[in-house]
Design an enzyme around this catalytic site. Sequence first.
Site, PDB file in Angstrom:
ATOM      1  N   ASP B 181       0.831  -1.203   0.000  1.00 52.31           N
ATOM      2  CA  ASP B 181       0.000   0.000   0.000  1.00 52.31           C
ATOM      3  C   ASP B 181       0.866   1.254   0.000  1.00 52.31           C
ATOM      4  OD1 ASP B 181      -2.677   1.267   0.236  1.00 52.31           O
ATOM      5  OD2 ASP B 181      -1.781   2.067   2.061  1.00 52.31           O
ATOM      6  N   SER B 203      -7.255  -0.109  -0.342  1.00 47.77           N
ATOM      7  CA  SER B 203      -6.194   0.421   0.515  1.00 47.77           C
ATOM      8  C   SER B 203      -6.666   0.450   1.971  1.00 47.77           C
ATOM      9  CB  SER B 203      -5.813   1.828   0.037  1.00 47.77           C
ATOM     10  OG  SER B 203      -4.982   2.467   0.981  1.00 47.77           O
ATOM     11  N   LYS B 207      -5.481  -2.394   5.094  1.00 45.12           N
ATOM     12  CA  LYS B 207      -4.850  -1.961   6.337  1.00 45.12           C
ATOM     13  C   LYS B 207      -5.680  -2.365   7.544  1.00 45.12           C
ATOM     14  CE  LYS B 207      -4.221   2.102   4.477  1.00 45.12           C
ATOM     15  NZ  LYS B 207      -3.868   3.499   4.172  1.00 45.12           N
TER      16      LYS B 207
END
Lengths: 455, 455
Positions: B181, B203, B207
């Site tokens: 990322d 993204s 995470k």
Amino acid sequence: MPPWPAALSRARGSPAISSGVTPYELIKTKREGHKLAAGDIRSFLAAYTRGEVPDYQMAALLMAIFFRGLDAEELGAWTQAMLESGEVLDLSDVPGIKVDKHSTGGVGDKVSLSLAPLAAACGVPVPMISGRGLGHTGGTLDKLESIPGFRVDLGVEDYRRLVREVRACLIGQTASVVPADKKLYALRDVTATVDCLPLIASSIMSKKLAEGIDALVLDVKCGSGAFMKRIDDARALARTMIDIGAQMGRKVVALITDMDQPLGRAVGNALEVIEAVQMLQGEAPPDYTEVTLALTGEMLILGGKAKDAAEARARMQEAIASGAAMAKLEEIVKAQGGDPRAVRDFSLLPQAKHEATVAAPSTGFVTHIDCEAVGLAAVALGAGRERVDSVIQPGVGFHLEKKVGDRVETGEPLVRVHYDDPARLEDVTRRLLGAYRIGPEKPVARPLIHERLER
Amino acid sequence: MPPWPAALSRARGSPAISSGVTPYELIKTKREGHKLAAGDIRSFLAAYTRGEVPDYQMAALLMAIFFRGLDAEELGAWTQAMLESGEVLDLSDVPGIKVDKHSTGGVGDKVSLSLAPLAAACGVPVPMISGRGLGHTGGTLDKLESIPGFRVDLGVEDYRRLVREVRACLIGQTASVVPADKKLYALRDVTATVDCLPLIASSIMSKKLAEGIDALVLDVKCGSGAFMKRIDDARALARTMIDIGAQMGRKVVALITDMDQPLGRAVGNALEVIEAVQMLQGEAPPDYTEVTLALTGEMLILGGKAKDAAEARARMQEAIASGAAMAKLEEIVKAQGGDPRAVRDFSLLPQAKHEATVAAPSTGFVTHIDCEAVGLAAVALGAGRERVDSVIQPGVGFHLEKKVGDRVETGEPLVRVHYDDPARLEDVTRRLLGAYRIGPEKPVARPLIHERLER
């Protein structure tokens, strides 16, 4: 963790290119479908050519252009920027209106070999920078090099001198011409942005305009053997290139010509040279003769050597009948280091070691020839390159005994195959048989010239 | 010179990535709007992270994705590949259903500061990896760091231990989590491919999933202070992230909450900590309180601590009334190295040197507050970063005395400004006055929670 910091993105991008806009802003503008300013395009391309804009930003812009296109003004600026990346040949000291012809490529397309001497014999200076065979299509340089001694790697000074003295010179691209195109092409080739109309058109036009031409005739091929299979695509490419020409102050005329079957009967380098010579002697197949005369006629009109198609036709017939066209071919061959006797005595041209015949498997009419398949068969035979470092066998190729619309009996020859390597014959024969369709009904003939376009 | 050698292009591209497809083919497939195979996506992203696929090919693919999108399956594979590029924290030894909340970012959005202790106090383990302020929005990490001693740079072992022992830990992203990322974001940032829904969603989700969560509540902000100004865009982002969660086997619930004016009344790091504490004492502004309770309630249901919204609401009210929520906040602050007294005695928090008032220029109702402008004014005051290396002034910020719908008389305070640098006051005052609209009619109130979405 907000999803995207738009304001920061702009601030963090690469430094502005000389026109003040950042590469980021330029990419985003095109991505959003807005128009790019001419100055920004030229600054961006110049910075890219100098290595100041990285490949990844150009790759993103190219893909955005794939989706959003470039309008006529943007295309003009893009082409101008490509042109400015390298040397633009200056032929202003050569008298007359310099006219070239560009073909989008086909199978059996030996038009340049007869068109250049014919136009030059009729008084039109022809500065011609050609290419090699690519994919399933042949290349003018490869064909010319089958003439013993013929050199296509002349320098700029020789090129300029021959255009002036001989009124025709046929060479390959030099490193100094449109370096941006080489760099861009290499990037497009690995980022799936090759088949993008504005990029194709600006690539072609920038290279042609760098030759120092005043006007251009485009031969946009259309059909199963062309890169443009559909008439709409061919028309769009033609229009785009005409638009660029207009933006750059050059007169461009385009003919959309048929490439649904190979042009003429010869496919292969030396074999095509022979057929080109026959054309200049008035003895070539009618389709090839007609396309050559149509394109050369446009050059005569653009070059101010004929006021209309009828007058152009008369002048060309006279150059052929008088032997002036053949004499001009000999002059060109000699000037570029080739053996001029080879265009009269074909035994001096490279010849394949063997000959074989592909016979018709049934009786009827040839209804279709898959033209790209014939081109790929020629490549498989050694007439073209399967890889960039492949060595061409100049004598090999095909002579099509039967073309679309011809009547054929079972066992009659469809194609004569000239080959060097017996190991390749079976595969090539199978490919050729697969390319021919024979049916009971005589097919309706396709026109040779689909459309004529100009601004 | 044919326009494009399609066959050669494929042959000349980079070598195939491990799944057998070349980067060229992958880019072209997406460009043409076809579906990418999950295995190809994972191989391509892995090769990119290892540096085996160059940035220019990824840039071309990202731009093609901008135009063509990714469907749910492709998104699942893309997110999985991002996740696989780094460490995925394993919280399987922590009892209970681990639930986090993610906000797309806003102004005055201090929800995490009260939500984490409240959910933890109600029995839900909250593993939370947060971000810094970006653009006009604040960041949870910056707010937490205004508490003296509070550390957000804990290692993975401490993180795991605190989630288990304290049931909440709030840290920043570590280098080992989703390195793909970071690399991709840097490339998107300079190729104008940041604001692309599937890339934003994958993204965020990669995470979040790397935190080791079992379920996720999304707070998708919508309005003048959000990245998504329009409800349609907010809904699309929410749906995309819910789809990814489903592909990855995680339950995701999204609330689209209003960000058309700042949330609560405090904007600025220490000021927002104070308001968060007040929320846990039942004394915060109603909009902020309501949004926090709605989001935390969803966490309680996902975490199996309440069967419905009513039961969740009752449990949260009890945790607030009993002081359990405040005790949990103190426990978190202490566990992460901060001074727990600071959440009772606000004089221990950083304070701005000066205070000023922006007065209403006319009488009427506040009809609109340009929320992004307030966020940018806070950044200009020093509460956020104008550049990535700017140092935050933790005590500065605003207290909004009037919000949308409030009646105001000429000269009455609209905003109290807490500032350090007198030189910045004039600009900030002008920005705030520009952000407020005062009109004769009381505006119709916007809903606080626009929509609730789940699969």
